[in-house]
Design an enzyme around this catalytic site. Structure first.
Site, mmCIF file in Angstrom:
data_model
loop_
_atom_site.group_PDB
_atom_site.id
_atom_site.type_symbol
_atom_site.label_atom_id
_atom_site.label_comp_id
_atom_site.label_asym_id
_atom_site.label_seq_id
_atom_site.Cartn_x
_atom_site.Cartn_y
_atom_site.Cartn_z
ATOM 1 N N CYS A 116 -22.197 -14.397 45.543
ATOM 2 C CA CYS A 116 -20.738 -14.367 45.557
ATOM 3 C C CYS A 116 -20.268 -13.533 44.378
ATOM 4 O O CYS A 116 -20.586 -13.850 43.220
ATOM 5 C CB CYS A 116 -20.177 -15.789 45.477
ATOM 6 N N HIS A 124 -21.381 -9.019 56.233
ATOM 7 C CA HIS A 124 -19.951 -8.715 56.281
ATOM 8 C C HIS A 124 -19.622 -7.899 57.520
ATOM 9 O O HIS A 124 -20.389 -7.038 57.941
ATOM 10 C CB HIS A 124 -19.514 -7.912 55.047
ATOM 11 N N GLU A 131 -13.800 -15.972 54.800
ATOM 12 C CA GLU A 131 -15.100 -16.111 54.151
ATOM 13 C C GLU A 131 -15.981 -17.093 54.904
ATOM 14 O O GLU A 131 -15.554 -18.198 55.252
ATOM 15 C CB GLU A 131 -14.915 -16.579 52.706
ATOM 16 N N CYS A 170 -12.659 -12.259 47.692
ATOM 17 C CA CYS A 170 -14.101 -12.262 47.945
ATOM 18 C C CYS A 170 -14.670 -10.992 47.322
ATOM 19 O O CYS A 170 -14.314 -9.891 47.736
ATOM 20 C CB CYS A 170 -14.388 -12.313 49.441
ATOM 21 N N GLY A 178 -16.957 -9.136 49.601
ATOM 22 C CA GLY A 178 -16.093 -8.606 50.659
ATOM 23 C C GLY A 178 -15.362 -7.347 50.226
ATOM 24 O O GLY A 178 -15.260 -6.377 50.990
#
Length: 284
Positions: free
Chosen positions: A72, A164, A210, A219, A222
């Site tokens: 993350c 993703h 998410e 994110c 992301g």
């Protein structure tokens, strides 16, 4: 059990040092309880700051639904702030073992021992379907038509340690579509979903669904995925500002991808003894 609550652009985490982690029989169940915003502390996930035999530290992260994530970007900035300010590490650039590999955060702004901003080397993006993973043949997933809820989206898929899907539009009911895409059978390990509006070559606006947490304010991986997919489409320069609901991340892609942004501590506390006993006894 003592904990610290932190966030990166509103993407919030409950952080435990290694000495506080003993005795928890099931971190997935524990995370479900403590991330509850009504009966727990509330958060998008739980981060464990652990020792490592191959890096300076090791990070484990559990989403609010109890699933364990590989990495993350916002979370690792919070980990960097936590570890540096508490003397767990004594250098501004260090290595962190994650399920996505070794990640390198670097503290770029510090004031009187307090970390303000962190830059993270996210490594190289991966595009082969089996590495993401996506249940498709071919060398990459780019502008692939995916139908959900009677609507077709052109998706680009990639991995930055976790999967993703990037879509260059933001539908009005994007949360509904995000949920459906996350759980689509095309993605055997589910997926994060980013809906993107490119403003110009240096800016994009993003809504994030998410994996394991739902709609979030930010994110990090992301934002990195958005830049990479946008560069490959000729929509953004290799360095751009990615505007998320919780704030802006600066993202750059050369051979590897870098994100830079703030990390903030909100409060620290300890779990009520009787509640702690109940949560520790939960099984998967």
């Amino acid at each position: 059990m003592q904990f610290v609550k932190m966030h990166g652009l509103g993407n919030d985490f409950i952080i435990f040092s290694e000495e506080e982690t003993g005795g928890v029989s099931s971190w997935p169940s524990f995370s479900l309880k403590i991330c509850d915003r009504h009966k727990g502390v509330g958060g998008d996930g739980v981060i464990l700051v652990l020792s490592s035999s191959v890096a300076d530290l090791r990070m484990r992260i559990f989403n609010s639904d109890g699933s364990e994530a590989e990495m993350c970007g916002n979370g690792i900035r919070c980990l960097a702030k936590f570890a540096f300010e508490r003397g767990i590490v004594n250098k501004k650039e260090f290595t962190v073992e994650t399920k996505a590999g070794i990640i390198i955060p670097r503290i770029t702004e510090e004031e009187e021992g307090k970390v303000r901003r962190v830059r993270v080397n996210m490594g190289k993006p991966r595009f082969q379907p089996r590495e993401i993973p996506v249940d498709l043949e071919g060398k990459e997933v780019k502008n692939y038509p995916l139908e959900v809820e009677g609507r077709t989206f052109l998706i680009s898929a990639l991995s930055l340690g976790n999967p993703h899907v990037v879509i260059f539009e933001i539908p009005r009911d994007w949360e509904k579509y995000g949920r459906e895409i996350e759980n689509h059978p095309l993605f055997p390990e589910k997926t994060n979903v980013e809906f993107v509006e490119v403003r110009n070559k240096k800016e994009a606006v993003v809504k994030v669904w998410e994996r394991g947490a739902g709609a979030t304010l930010a994110c990090g991986t992301g934002a990195a995925a958005v830049l990479v997919a946008s560069v490959r489409e000729g929509k953004l320069d290799r360095k751009a500002a990615i505007h998320l609901p919780g704030g802006t991340l600066d993202v750059e892609w050369q051979e590897e991808v870098y994100i830079e942004g703030p990390a903030e501590e909100v409060f620290s506390g300890e779990i009520n003894e009787e509640v702690e006993k109940e949560w520790k006894l939960l099984s998967v």
